[in-house]
Design an enzyme around this catalytic site. Structure first.
Site, PDB file in Angstrom:
ATOM      1  CG  ASP A 125      44.873  37.647  17.359  1.00 39.58           C
ATOM      2  OD1 ASP A 125      45.983  37.729  16.813  1.00 39.58           O
ATOM      3  OD2 ASP A 125      44.452  36.587  17.840  1.00 39.58           O
ATOM      4  CB  SER A 152      42.880  30.527  19.272  1.00 40.83           C
ATOM      5  OG  SER A 152      44.017  30.703  18.469  1.00 40.83           O
TER       6      SER A 152
END
Length: 553
Positions: free
Chosen positions: A122, A468
């Site tokens: 990420d 998320s």
């Protein structure tokens, strides 16, 4: 060709530098070749990174085959999923700045000619792109690839839906503890980034769309031979980029960033990419506003139906033609620009093939007529807020509810799992922004619990934190200014009425302007959550999410 590395390899006065380099084992002829650094985020902690040792070998093979000298060095990597739901989640976003600084330090100190960045997860991918822009030398990004779907009783599984959301189903008694145990064993069958269009895979896709990875890299599956070939080709290509003097900022410009945003919107990617693209634009000295994301979203149909909001997996996107096929659909909306492959983006689009008309739909048959994300404004978000609109049901596109206020993720999670959340509520989670968190923790646990408890059609969640890439449902994040910076979210009281109108791009606290002003004068902030370590420094220096949560210059 004058090389940067000649600062340490040429001249009488550089004898001590050459002595140290010879100490690493390189030869005298190597002193005349391009020095190529390979920044690798290999880690035994992260499924997306455990297979990188193989890719390192192929990158090395490619560099050597073209007459370069490879130098490998490691950078930190954090698995957001493992860090989720505890103190560890303060660190991932903040680590983006740390990783960019690490790469800058090593590359500048050693006078490197070119850089290959091996990444997958990420915050690591955007950090490497930030470093590429800052260094402005030839750079190529290799993302290590998505994970294959899991299997249980012949059903395909993905990490988020079949573990995080399954927790709440187990709590409700909809699945047994034995089934939950089986799901956790089978949801992540091996190496690779999580199987849906979560942040890691979204960043890989927009990196390729930006032109910083070779065609096919983003969706090439982890552990497959294709990925090894791409790694080797990337090693070969970086040497050519050095010889051609093609630096990162010849590729990373306003056109490439806007192409990346358009692909992101067409895919319905993670809301975290807005933070990262703003931060990358900052390093490129490009003026990019939240409003521009919304403009592009309104003119970009959503043409894929990937998890978490949809039902397809990254492997389906790969077999349907990958990002080149998505570019083909969007060809007339793209701005032509150079890529690390040497081809321009529209040439890649023209040469692509589409193998599945449902996985990558035509624009006229899109899943939604607007793109994946919407930017909301209003008295609760003067600087903006972000929602993944394609993962919100039609019923919840306009929602009015009563505020239930929490000053931490842990507090809201406790009430959700205890069954104390009432239908018609807007859960307000504040002091979780870049400064107040610190580190702007992801809220996958509470949003997944809302889905698992069957509340997605009756409850919304808003926060100055973030979500998320696996989040779906009426969840609005990045509310700016954040509570810790005296944002209006700090003045909300339990029972206040809040309006969420995604179509009209509105996020409003339904009180008068005068009352809001009076409340803000009386706000008393809680004590900082972290008072030591580098996160204390980070909290003092970090900017608003509306500017990418970058460290202030």
């Amino acid at each position: 060709m004058m090389l940067k590395s000649e600062k340490i390899t040429k001249g009488y006065e550089r004898a001590p530098h050459r002595a140290l380099l010879f100490g690493t084992g390189i030869s005298r002829p190597d002193m005349n070749k391009p020095f190529i650094a390979v920044a690798t985020s290999f880690s035994d902690f992260i499924p997306g990174h455990v297979g990188m040792r193989d890719l390192e070998r192929f990158i090395e093979r490619g560099i050597c085959s073209q007459g370069g000298v490879p130098f490998f060095f490691g950078v930190p990597g954090i698995c957001d999923g493992i860090a989720m739901g505890h103190e560890g989640m303060h660190y991932p976003l903040a680590s983006r700045e740390l990783i960019a600084d690490c790469i800058e330090s090593v590359v500048k100190a050693h006078c490197v000619d070119g850089l290959v960045c091996l990444t997958n997860c990420d915050k690591i991918t955007p950090a490497m792109l930030m470093a590429a822009a800052r260094l402005d030398i030839p750079v190529i990004i290799v993302t290590a690839g998505p994970m294959l779907s899991g299997r249980y009783k012949m059903k395909r599984l993905s990490f988020v839906r079949d573990t995080f959301e399954a927790l709440a189903k187990a709590k409700k008694g909809e699945i047994t503890n034995k089934e939950l145990s089986c799901l956790e064993m089978e949801a992540c069958p091996g190496q690779g980034s999580c199987q849906g269009l979560y942040t890691a895979n979204t960043m890989a896709c927009i990196t390729e769309a930006m032109g910083m990875s070779l065609p096919g890299c983003a969706t090439g599956l982890a552990g497959m031979a294709k990925k090894k070939r791409i790694a080797q080709a990337s090693g070969e290509r970086i040497v050519q980029l050095v010889k051609n003097k093609t630096s990162a900022l010849k590729i990373m410009n306003k056109k490439s960033l806007e192409n990346a945003i358009r692909v992101d919107m067409a895919l319905g990617g993670s809301s975290n990419t807005i933070l990262h693209l703003l931060a990358i634009a900052n390093e490129c000295n490009i003026d990019l506003s939240l409003g521009r994301f919304d403009q592009i979203s309104k003119s970009t149909p959503h043409i894929t139906d990937l998890r978490p909001g949809g039902e397809y997996f990254m492997e389906d996107l790969e077999f349907a033609g990958g990002i080149p096929a998505v570019l083909k659909r969007l060809k007339e909306k793209l701005q032509d620009n150079l890529t690390v492959s040497g081809k321009k983006i529209k040439q890649i689009a023209a040469e692509a093939e589409i193998f599945d008309e449902d996985v990558i739909r035509p624009l006229k048959r899109a899943y939604h007529q607007e793109g994946g994300m919407a930017i909301l404004f209003g008295n609760l978000a003067p600087e903006g807020a972000v929602v993944k609109q394609t993962a919100v049901s039609r019923k919840m596109m306009c929602f009015k509810g009563r505020a239930c206020v929490y000053n931490s993720e842990e507090a809201v999670m406790k009430d959700i799992l205890a069954g104390r959340v009432r239908k018609g509520s807007v859960l307000v989670v504040r002091y979780e922004g870049p400064k107040g968190g610190p580190g702007m923790r992801e809220m996958l646990a509470p949003t997944a619990a809302i889905m698992g408890m069957g509340l997605a059609q009756d409850v919304a969640l808003i926060t100055d934190g973030r979500f998320s890439g696996g989040t779906r449902g009426p969840c609005i994040g990045h509310i700016s200014p954040e509570a810790a910076s005296d944002g209006p979210i700090s003045a909300i009281k339990n029972g206040d009425r809040i309006l969420i109108d995604i179509k009209r791009r509105k996020l409003e606290l339904l009180i008068t302007k005068h009352d809001l002003f009076q409340r803000l004068k009386k706000v008393r902030h809680p004590a900082p959550k972290i008072n030591k370590g580098w996160l204390k420094r980070y909290a003092k220096m970090v900017s608003s999410a509306s500017f990418g949560a970058v460290l202030e210059k």
